[in-house]
Every structure is written in C-alpha cells, then in structure tokens.
Design a protein around this motif. Structure first.
Motif, PDB file in Angstrom:
ATOM      1  N   GLU A 136       0.821  -1.207   0.000  1.00  0.00           N
ATOM      2  CA  GLU A 136       0.000   0.000   0.000  1.00  0.00           C
ATOM      3  C   GLU A 136       0.861   1.266   0.000  1.00  0.00           C
ATOM      4  OE1 GLU A 136      -3.552   2.017   2.668  1.00  0.00           O
ATOM      5  OE2 GLU A 136      -2.799   0.045   3.201  1.00  0.00           O
ATOM      6  N   LYS A 137       0.374   2.293  -0.720  1.00  0.00           N
ATOM      7  CA  LYS A 137       1.069   3.573  -0.765  1.00  0.00           C
ATOM      8  C   LYS A 137       0.231   4.632  -0.051  1.00  0.00           C
ATOM      9  CE  LYS A 137       2.280   4.282  -5.230  1.00  0.00           C
ATOM     10  NZ  LYS A 137       3.057   4.587  -6.420  1.00  0.00           N
ATOM     11  N   TYR A 145       5.686   4.050   0.652  1.00  0.00           N
ATOM     12  CA  TYR A 145       5.170   2.686   0.787  1.00  0.00           C
ATOM     13  C   TYR A 145       5.051   2.350   2.269  1.00  0.00           C
ATOM     14  CZ  TYR A 145       6.347   2.296  -4.126  1.00  0.00           C
ATOM     15  OH  TYR A 145       6.414   2.498  -5.476  1.00  0.00           O
TER      16      TYR A 145
END
Length: 85
Positions: free
Chosen positions: A2-3, A17
């Motif tokens: 996930e960012k 990140y």
C-alpha cells in the motif's frame, strides 16, 4: 504494498510505501519507505489527527526520544529486515 501520499508543510506531495504499522499508547505509527528498493530510506510517521477529522493526518516523528522508542518497536516487529534510519 500500500502507498500513502504525504504533503509536507511546503506543499510538496510525496508517496511512501507502508512497510508496517503499530499502535503505541493509543497513537498510530507508520513505518514507511520512499521506494521498494533495498536501499530505500525509512521514515516513521505519527497520526496527529483528532477524532473529528474524516481522514488520518500524519506527521514525521522528529523528537529523538520518541523516534528511538518507536524505531525499537518496529525493529522488533521486523527482526528479519535490516532497518537503517
């Protein structure tokens, strides 16, 4: 992975990140990196939002004592990863 988008005080937006997250003393912390490379730089972000805000608001942890304490927690959580800050 996930960012998360992070807007710095000068208005620039950077993407990080999310490597790991934890809650310490009722405060949420994120361990983030600037890339997926082995030579990525890691940062610790702290949730400073109030309960009335619709989205979380994170700031970089800059207090040395707090940074070292949270760093140790993440280091234990990721004992197979070599963290360098």
């Amino acid at each position: 992975m996930e960012k998360i988008k992070f807007q710095s005080p000068d208005g620039t937006v950077e993407e990080f990140y999310i490597e790991e997250q934890t809650m310490i003393g009722g405060v949420s912390y994120l361990l983030v990196s600037d890339s997926m490379d082995e030579e990525a730089t890691a940062y610790i972000l702290k949730d400073v939002s109030t309960g009335t805000e619709p989205e979380a608001c994170y700031e970089m942890v800059e207090d040395d004592e707090e940074l070292q304490a949270v760093y140790k927690v993440f280091e234990q959580m990721l004992d197979d990863v070599d963290l360098e800050m």
